[in-house]
Write a protein that holds these residues in place. Structure first.
Motif, short mmCIF file in Angstrom:
data_model
loop_
_atom_site.label_atom_id
_atom_site.label_comp_id
_atom_site.label_asym_id
_atom_site.label_seq_id
_atom_site.Cartn_x
_atom_site.Cartn_y
_atom_site.Cartn_z
N ARG A 224 0.83 -1.20 0.00
CA ARG A 224 0.00 0.00 0.00
C ARG A 224 0.87 1.26 0.00
NH1 ARG A 224 -5.31 0.71 3.82
NH2 ARG A 224 -6.37 2.23 2.49
N ALA A 225 1.94 1.26 0.79
CA ALA A 225 2.84 2.42 0.83
C ALA A 225 3.56 2.59 -0.50
CB ALA A 225 3.85 2.25 1.96
N PHE A 226 4.00 1.48 -1.10
CA PHE A 226 4.68 1.53 -2.39
C PHE A 226 3.77 2.13 -3.46
CE2 PHE A 226 5.60 -0.65 -6.47
CZ PHE A 226 6.90 -0.22 -6.67
N LEU A 227 2.52 1.66 -3.51
CA LEU A 227 1.58 2.17 -4.49
C LEU A 227 1.22 3.63 -4.23
CD1 LEU A 227 -1.02 -0.65 -5.22
CD2 LEU A 227 0.42 0.55 -6.82
N SER A 228 1.02 3.96 -2.97
CA SER A 228 0.65 5.33 -2.62
C SER A 228 1.74 6.30 -3.05
CB SER A 228 0.41 5.43 -1.11
OG SER A 228 0.10 6.74 -0.73
N TYR A 268 2.48 -7.71 -9.21
CA TYR A 268 3.40 -6.57 -9.26
C TYR A 268 3.20 -5.78 -10.56
CZ TYR A 268 6.51 -7.28 -5.23
OH TYR A 268 7.04 -7.34 -3.96
N ASP A 269 3.07 -6.51 -11.65
CA ASP A 269 2.89 -5.85 -12.95
C ASP A 269 1.62 -5.00 -12.94
OD1 ASP A 269 4.20 -5.88 -15.65
OD2 ASP A 269 2.16 -6.35 -16.24
N ALA A 270 0.54 -5.56 -12.40
CA ALA A 270 -0.72 -4.82 -12.33
C ALA A 270 -0.60 -3.61 -11.42
CB ALA A 270 -1.84 -5.74 -11.84
N ALA A 271 0.11 -3.75 -10.30
CA ALA A 271 0.28 -2.64 -9.37
C ALA A 271 1.10 -1.52 -9.99
CB ALA A 271 0.95 -3.15 -8.09
N ILE A 272 2.19 -1.87 -10.66
CA ILE A 272 3.03 -0.86 -11.32
C ILE A 272 2.22 -0.11 -12.36
CG2 ILE A 272 5.02 -0.57 -12.86
CD1 ILE A 272 6.28 -3.00 -11.31
N ALA A 718 -5.06 -2.13 -1.38
CA ALA A 718 -3.81 -1.45 -1.75
C ALA A 718 -4.09 -0.06 -2.28
CB ALA A 718 -3.05 -2.28 -2.79
N ILE A 719 -5.25 0.12 -2.94
CA ILE A 719 -5.68 1.43 -3.44
C ILE A 719 -7.04 1.73 -2.83
CG2 ILE A 719 -6.27 2.79 -5.48
CD1 ILE A 719 -4.46 0.93 -7.09
N ARG A 720 -7.12 2.80 -2.08
CA ARG A 720 -8.38 3.14 -1.45
C ARG A 720 -9.34 3.74 -2.47
NH1 ARG A 720 -9.34 7.33 3.61
NH2 ARG A 720 -11.58 6.99 3.78
#
Length: 894
Positions: A224-228, A268-272, A718-720
């Motif tokens: 969550r912090a990485f994505l934020s 990971y790919d989707a998050a990036i 991970a994404i609010r």
């Protein structure tokens, strides 16, 4: 995650080296040598217990003997001594330290309960930030800081590089030096006892010396912090990622090295992608992509026109483009007419455009101008092969002239060796991307395309309560809670279908039977043919245990099928709990596609939605794509488009197109389940039939587990999602109706207009100075927020002319990492004073901060801003003057 005291880490005024040494080859010697050779202008103070001087610099016996408090300390001592050193530094006032000491084992148990935990415990009371341990160190070439053990120094530049691997870091340093690539920051993270990717990305995202951020990632601790942080930074500048560990064997090795959970590479790919970052797969591609993005203009679309002086070159480019998912632009009549004078006879009026191999330079200009002006062209790729009958350099000059005249992205490839050097230098000087081969040019264009797509995804803000449907959440909750109350962890088909129906997902006609005889009666009631299935919470795939029979066409066949299933299950899965049978109308849809939709839980990023081809061979076909919730219809369509079955869903030959809108709505409904039902651990709908008429869920299973429900009740995604439940209507004193709601990315244009209607005096009181206009990067930061880290409420209302809405006021807060304190700022349009809008915005923010458990709200108010001071005092804030300043600090204990 916080950037607290990271300015001491990256822009220190003084540095101490703890464990400095004259012995060559040890960390204390390397760090001292690099600091002294780097050109750092502040004090460099070695601490050594056995030597009076290090490299000719007076040494000090301990931290307490240092003549000034070091902003940054570099610790090069044995692991056992590190906790005590950090305590001494904290007591002295140091707020940043690099721990290059190795030997602090990466094993998870030692990490959490041993020295890693000990150094964190010593640092936290002082707010002392730690980089490492087991790291190479850091460099900030722009200020001459080389606090590392690296074998060479980085050159100054505008690119920040952050790596988990020290060996990768040293290799990149060598690689970059040979190619004259410089860095704003060069950071080795090590074992991340404190500072992680999220902290670094957050800081560099707002660093003016950094124009792009490059990451080498093996694992992330806090998804969550990485994505934020990634979402925040990529709104201001490109963030590019190399994520290693794509194969299972690589993932296992990375897990052993880091001692951390790794997670799925597809996730990971989707998050990036969702964070607006760009993933690449090699260091050559990494640095090429950052240069491409730096030189490119904003992309209007994805359609590229190709101009070349050779057919073979064009074929290479088309192959590379189409096989990578690119799109060739279609040329209109106007473009064909404009090109008529420069193309050979017989040109098919299609893209690519091939001019003669010995075409004069002005033909390049005419063709390029025509293509960039064409309605269906978003970018131009110019490919040139050298010839003895025409000047490559002059052709390049003509392309440069056109690129300056006409807005649009131009990429070039002047193929060849040294003879093309002058043309390439001309392109580089003009800021036009140029590449050695057509394939490299195509790769660069696809970087632009993927980056644009990811930036579009970044702008999406799915709501917590979708407008497209109204789920019966209470019905679904009751099914889940009743199952958990009886000790179930897996819902049977009846329960799972009940949850799907509660969310508006169509399901098959079905009846439930306890015995084979009841199954026969249910089949007769439904009408033939039917499907008979075993009903069990312990059986995932019924076909694997002989638990499903298709095309049952009589009562006798239904009875026999049910009895056979009982025998099969008792033989193949004797421990399974059997609750009876499901009897369904046989779905005869010859044009329907079988789809799989699932929910899984990733150890790094939490809930994940899977989409792909369904049916009994879904595992073998392995046509899958994943996305992070929440989804809206646009994000759902993007997810579907990443699978091979997407082409079949759009129709092919005699196969009619499926109702993709209905399919995307189903994905949004499943996404909403993730938000509403924190007990839902896993889900699989397989198959989901999709045809021109819509969707139909034929089979499903779910796994649940008790969850701690919070208020508002949402699991830790991970994404609010956009918090639609916080929207509120308000009526101004004038009677005008206003909507108070969280800010959204699409508010940026209205925000510019809003600021234009605020007087210079009110701007001064809000920003503590004169602000003419805010750049896009700053406005993006204000309007594209992470709702988990900050909040901004805007007051909007319909325009008097009825054309859309306008922004009337805004209040925002940013909370610290521990949610102890949130700093506020509020601004109302100058012509709306006296309408109590500012007070309403402040009251709403106070209530919001209280609901989140924030301990206090603070703010800075200029002493002459009497209206603001009176308002916050009335709310309950206390105030005191900031020493040696015309500013009051106000505080409200919550």
């Amino acid at each position: 995650m916080t950037i607290r005291n990271l300015d001491r880490m990256f822009y220190p005024r003084s540095v101490a080296v703890i464990g400095a040494s004259n012995q060559e080859g040890v960390p204390g010697h390397l760090v001292m040598h690099n600091l002294l050779q780097g050109g750092f202008e502040g004090p460099i103070m070695p601490v050594a217990t056995r030597e009076q001087a290090i490299a000719g610099v007076l040494a000090y016996a301990d931290v307490g003997a240092l003549p000034v408090v070091p902003d940054l300390a570099v610790i090069c001592t044995s692991p056992a001594s590190v906790p005590g050193i950090i305590r001494g530094l904290g007591e002295r006032g140091t707020r940043a330290a690099v721990v290059v000491s190795d030997g602090l084992a990466p094993d998870t148990k030692i990490r959490e309960g041993g020295l890693h935990a000990a150094i964190r415990a010593e640092a936290e009371p002082f707010g002392l930030r730690l980089l490492g341990p087991n790291c190479l160190g850091l460099m900030v070439p722009g200020i001459g800081l080389n606090a590392s053990c690296a074998h060479i120094s980085a050159e100054p530049g505008g690119v920040a590089f952050v790596s988990q691997s020290s060996t990768i870091s040293t290799a990149v340093l060598d690689w970059a030096q040979n190619r004259n690539i410089g860095f704003s920051h060069f950071v080795s993270l090590g074992d991340t006892a404190d500072i992680d990717f999220g902290d670094i990305i957050d800081y560099l995202g707002n660093d003016p010396m950094t124009r792009a951020i490059l990451l080498y990632v093996e694992s992330v601790r806090n998804g969550r912090a990485f994505l934020s942080a990634g979402r925040g930074a990529s709104r201001n500048k490109p963030v590019l990622v190399i994520k290693s560990g794509r194969a299972p064997e690589g993932q296992r090795l990375a897990a052993i090295r880091s001692g951390a959970a790794i997670g799925s590479d597809a996730v990971y790919d989707a998050a990036i992608r969702r964070a607006g970052m760009l993933r690449v797969f090699s260091f050559g591609e990494l640095f090429a992509a950052v240069e491409t993005l730096a030189r490119a203009r904003g992309m209007r679309g994805e359609r590229v026109a190709i101009l070349t002086n050779g057919c073979g070159v064009a074929v290479m480019a088309i192959d590379a483009l189409l096989l990578n998912g690119g799109r060739l632009a279609e040329l209109d009549e106007a473009a064909a007419t404009a090109l008529a004078g420069v193309v050979p006879d017989g040109w098919p009026h299609a893209n690519p455009v091939t001019i003669a191999d010995n075409a004069p330079p002005e033909h390049y200009a005419t063709a390029a101008r025509a293509l960039l002006a064409a309605q269906g062209v978003d970018a131009l790729m110019v490919l040139h092969a050298p010839t003895a009958m025409a000047s490559s350099t002059e052709a390049a000059r003509e392309i440069i002239k056109v690129a300056k005249e006409v807005r649009g992205n131009v990429l070039t490839s002047w193929m060849g060796g040294e003879r093309m050097g002058q043309a390439r230098r001309q392109f580089a000087a003009a800021g036009i991307a140029t590449y050695d081969t057509p394939t490299q040019a195509v790769d660069a264009f696809m970087h632009l395309v993927r980056y644009r797509r990811n930036q579009d995804m970044l702008m999406q803000a799915p709501p917590s309560k979708p407008a497209e449907f109204s789920p019966a959440v209470d019905v679904a909750e009751r099914i889940v809670q009743d199952a958990l109350a009886t000790g179930q962890t897996r819902l049977n088909g009846r329960q799972a279908m009940g949850v799907l129906s509660a969310y508006g997902i169509p399901t098959t006609q079905r009846r439930y039977a306890a015995t084979p005889e009841e199954a026969a009666a249910a089949a007769a009631a439904l009408g033939y043919p039917v499907v008979v299935k075993i009903l069990s919470p312990d059986i995932h795939h019924r076909a694997e245990v002989g638990g499903v029979e298709l095309y049952v066409d009589s009562p006798e066949a239904a009875t026999q099928a049910a009895e056979t299933m009982l025998r099969n299950v008792s033989r193949k899965k004797p421990t399974a709990q059997v609750d009876g049978f499901v009897v369904e109308r046989m779905v005869l849809e010859p044009d329907a596609q079988e789809i799989l939709i699932g929910i899984t839980d990733d150890p790094i990023f939490g809930p994940v939605i899977t989409f792909g081809q369904g049916g009994t061979l879904s595992e073998v076909i392995a046509d899958r794509a994943v996305a992070l919730p929440p989804l809206n219809l646009s994000l759902a369509r993007e997810l579907v488009s990443r699978t091979r079955i997407w082409r079949m869903l759009r129709g092919s030959g005699d196969l009619p197109a499926a109702n993709i809108n209905a399919l995307c709505l189903t994905l949004v409904q499943v996404s909403q389940m993730v938000i509403d039902l924190p007990e839902l651990v896993a889900l699989e709908i397989n198959p989901l039939f999709v045809d021109a008429d819509g969707v139909l869920a034929v089979d499903a299973w779910m796994r649940v587990a008790p969850a701690v429900r919070d208020i508002p009740r949402q699991r830790e995604l991970a994404i609010r999602p956009y918090p639609k439940q916080l929207e509120e209507e308000f009526v101004l004193e004038s009677g005008r109706h206003v909507l108070l709601r969280p800010i959204r990315p699409e508010d940026e244009p209205a925000h510019y207009e809003f600021l234009s209607k605020v007087t210079p005096e009110d701007i001064r009181l809000r920003f503590f100075g004169t602000v003419r206009t805010l750049p896009h990067s700053e406005m993006a930061r204000l309007t594209q927020i992470d709702y988990d880290r900050e909040m901004a409420f805007v007051a909007t209302a319909p325009r008097p002319d009825g054309k859309g809405t306008e922004t009337l006021g805004v209040v925002r807060t940013v909370a610290d990492l521990n949610n102890d304190q949130a700093e506020y700022a509020v601004l109302v349009r100058s012509d709306l004073k006296g309408q109590r809008l500012g007070r309403k915005l402040m009251d709403k923010m106070v209530d919001y901060c209280r609901s989140r458990g924030t301990k206090r709200m603070t703010g800075l108010v200029m002493r002459d801003n009497r209206r603001m001071l009176d308002m916050v005092h009335d709310i309950g804030f206390t105030s005191h003057r900031v020493p040696d300043d015309d500013v009051m600090e106000v505080m409200l204990e919550l």
